[in-house]
Design a protein around this motif. Structure first.
Motif, PDB file in Angstrom:
ATOM      1  N   LEU A  13      -0.610  -4.928   3.236  1.00  0.00           N
ATOM      2  CA  LEU A  13       0.607  -4.138   3.036  1.00  0.00           C
ATOM      3  C   LEU A  13       1.845  -5.013   3.162  1.00  0.00           C
ATOM      4  CD1 LEU A  13      -0.375  -0.894   4.923  1.00  0.00           C
ATOM      5  CD2 LEU A  13       0.117  -1.108   2.489  1.00  0.00           C
ATOM      6  N   LEU A  17       4.574  -5.066   0.267  1.00  0.00           N
ATOM      7  CA  LEU A  17       5.883  -4.452   0.467  1.00  0.00           C
ATOM      8  C   LEU A  17       6.904  -5.499   0.908  1.00  0.00           C
ATOM      9  CD1 LEU A  17       4.594  -1.324   2.315  1.00  0.00           C
ATOM     10  CD2 LEU A  17       5.558  -1.371   0.028  1.00  0.00           C
ATOM     11  N   CYS A  20      10.118  -3.444   0.292  1.00  0.00           N
ATOM     12  CA  CYS A  20       9.988  -2.084  -0.085  1.00  0.00           C
ATOM     13  C   CYS A  20      10.033  -0.994   1.102  1.00  0.00           C
ATOM     14  CB  CYS A  20       8.774  -1.815  -0.843  1.00  0.00           C
ATOM     15  SG  CYS A  20       7.130  -1.968  -0.653  1.00  0.00           S
ATOM     16  N   ARG A 168      12.684   4.924   2.000  1.00  0.00           N
ATOM     17  CA  ARG A 168      11.388   4.604   2.607  1.00  0.00           C
ATOM     18  C   ARG A 168      10.588   5.905   2.609  1.00  0.00           C
ATOM     19  NH1 ARG A 168      12.392   2.022   8.286  1.00  0.00           N
ATOM     20  NH2 ARG A 168      14.179   3.457   8.301  1.00  0.00           N
ATOM     21  N   GLY A 170       7.100   8.174   1.833  1.00  0.00           N
ATOM     22  CA  GLY A 170       5.657   8.240   1.713  1.00  0.00           C
ATOM     23  C   GLY A 170       5.220   9.636   1.306  1.00  0.00           C
ATOM     24  N   THR A 193       7.372   4.620  -1.716  1.00  0.00           N
ATOM     25  CA  THR A 193       6.918   3.368  -1.116  1.00  0.00           C
ATOM     26  C   THR A 193       5.415   3.333  -0.898  1.00  0.00           C
ATOM     27  OG1 THR A 193       9.040   3.222   0.053  1.00  0.00           O
ATOM     28  CG2 THR A 193       7.272   1.793   0.826  1.00  0.00           C
ATOM     29  N   ALA A 194       4.830   4.468  -0.473  1.00  0.00           N
ATOM     30  CA  ALA A 194       3.403   4.501  -0.151  1.00  0.00           C
ATOM     31  C   ALA A 194       2.859   5.912  -0.352  1.00  0.00           C
ATOM     32  CB  ALA A 194       3.167   4.055   1.300  1.00  0.00           C
ATOM     33  N   GLY A 263       3.280   0.456  -5.619  1.00  0.00           N
ATOM     34  CA  GLY A 263       3.382   0.588  -4.177  1.00  0.00           C
ATOM     35  C   GLY A 263       2.044   0.621  -3.469  1.00  0.00           C
ATOM     36  N   ALA A 264       2.096   0.911  -2.179  1.00  0.00           N
ATOM     37  CA  ALA A 264       0.905   0.921  -1.326  1.00  0.00           C
ATOM     38  C   ALA A 264       0.138   2.228  -1.503  1.00  0.00           C
ATOM     39  CB  ALA A 264       1.317   0.753   0.133  1.00  0.00           C
ATOM     40  N   SER A 337       2.372   1.315   8.763  1.00  0.00           N
ATOM     41  CA  SER A 337       2.391  -0.077   8.294  1.00  0.00           C
ATOM     42  C   SER A 337       3.273  -0.231   7.061  1.00  0.00           C
ATOM     43  CB  SER A 337       0.968  -0.541   7.962  1.00  0.00           C
ATOM     44  OG  SER A 337       0.157  -0.545   9.113  1.00  0.00           O
ATOM     45  N   ALA A 338       3.227   0.768   6.173  1.00  0.00           N
ATOM     46  CA  ALA A 338       3.974   0.656   4.916  1.00  0.00           C
ATOM     47  C   ALA A 338       5.452   0.985   5.072  1.00  0.00           C
ATOM     48  CB  ALA A 338       3.362   1.608   3.879  1.00  0.00           C
TER      49      ALA A 338
END
Length: 340
Positions: A13, A17, A20, A168, A170, A193-194, A263-264, A337-338
């Motif tokens: 990650l 990122l 990111c 940011r 998710g 982002t994730a 992204g993740a 983490s992301a």
């Protein structure tokens, strides 16, 4: 799971990122996507280690609220649960998306996941999609367009009302919520982002409704009835689905979006998914993620003892709580983490 799995996920990650209350209608406010650095070579990460420590209730605030969204030009009320850290501001944001005929509780998973995220400094919002939970609309309003509108309005609401950092961002989606998340990754509204996909119903077009009927001719017949009558009864689900859902499903290609997403990603499937999702769907998602030349957290084989809702399958030696902790904690570790 071993601690080395978490380290692998964190390293991958890090490579991926690089940078990111009150009801209100909030207009979307798209923000620039974070910069994403390519990896040197394709990689598939193992799932992060679970963190079973209990979350202190004083570390987060969780409350039911409503916000306003627009469906086909009409303003509607959306019921939601907002979870924020007890302290701080400018937190990253996660949007939690339930499955077909589900609710914002996410089969009991979203509340604990939201608490764990808040404990780590991440805000979240889960909402009842049209016709689900406390929604004030009929289920015929359950369409991909309206679901997307709810997601966008939820993000805007959290940015304006709570000052959440929507750069940011998710997403977590289960089943049809996973399809909605996959389609949202095109970045037309907010860059993401994730994203964590739990058993996403991501087959192409009308095949994505295989959980309604495994046979393609039966799915086509359901669509024809809906087109002729405006809706079709689904007795096994206790709802009537509108023609727009079938038309929008037929035109959608979630894995086509996933293939271009930089992204993740985390993807999970269960042994019990076979009752609703085909092997082709699982393979399509896996192959799509593997060909992106980017790392992803692969939990495809981590839940042989679970049903589609991430509860213990019949005859499993594992408990509902054990399986719930497995998916919730790994997803939380991935998002922390992301986003942090």
């Amino acid at each position: 799971m071993k601690n080395t799995k978490l380290k692998l996920a964190a390293v991958s990650l890090a490579l991926l990122l690089a940078g990111c209350g009150a009801s209100a209608t909030v207009e979307p406010q798209p923000t620039p996507a974070a910069a994403l650095a390519p990896t040197a070579a394709p990689a598939v990460t193992e799932a992060p280690a679970a963190t079973p420590e209990p979350i202190p209730p004083e570390s987060y605030d969780q409350r039911d609220e409503t916000f306003r969204a627009r469906h086909d030009g009409t303003e509607v009320t959306v019921h939601a649960t907002v979870t924020t850290p007890a302290e701080g501001a400018g937190w990253p944001l996660v949007v939690l998306c339930h499955g077909f005929t589900g609710s914002r509780g996410g089969d009991g998973h979203f509340g604990p996941l939201a608490a764990r995220l808040a404990h780590a400094g991440i805000a979240s919002i889960a909402m009842d999609f049209p016709g689900c939970g406390e929604s004030e609309e009929p289920f015929t309003a359950y369409t991909l367009t309206n679901i997307r509108a709810d997601m966008t309005a939820a993000i805007a609401y959290m940015g304006v009302t709570y000052g959440a950092d929507t750069t940011r961002l998710g997403l977590v989606g289960h089943s049809m919520g996973g399809r909605a998340v996959s389609l949202y990754l095109d970045g037309r509204d907010y860059p993401v982002t994730a994203a964590a996909l739990w058993s996403p119903a991501d087959n192409t077009g009308l095949d994505g409704l295989e959980f309604l009927a495994h046979d393609a001719d039966e799915r086509a017949a359901l669509r024809q009835t809906a087109d002729e009558n405006g809706s079709v009864e689904l007795p096994q689900w206790g709802v009537a689905a509108g023609a727009a859902l079938f038309d929008e499903m037929a035109a959608s290609d979630p894995c086509g979006v996933l293939a271009e997403y930089p992204g993740a990603l985390l993807a999970a499937f269960t042994g019990g998914d076979a009752e609703l999702l085909s092997e082709d769907t699982v393979a399509l998602v896996q192959n799509t993620l593997a060909t992106r030349d980017l790392p992803f957290v692969d939990m495809t084989n981590d839940f042989p003892d679970a049903n589609h809702n991430y509860q213990a399958a019949e005859g499993s030696a594992a408990s509902d709580a054990e399986i719930a902790a497995r998916i919730e904690n790994a997803t939380a570790e991935f998002l922390v983490s992301a986003l942090r």
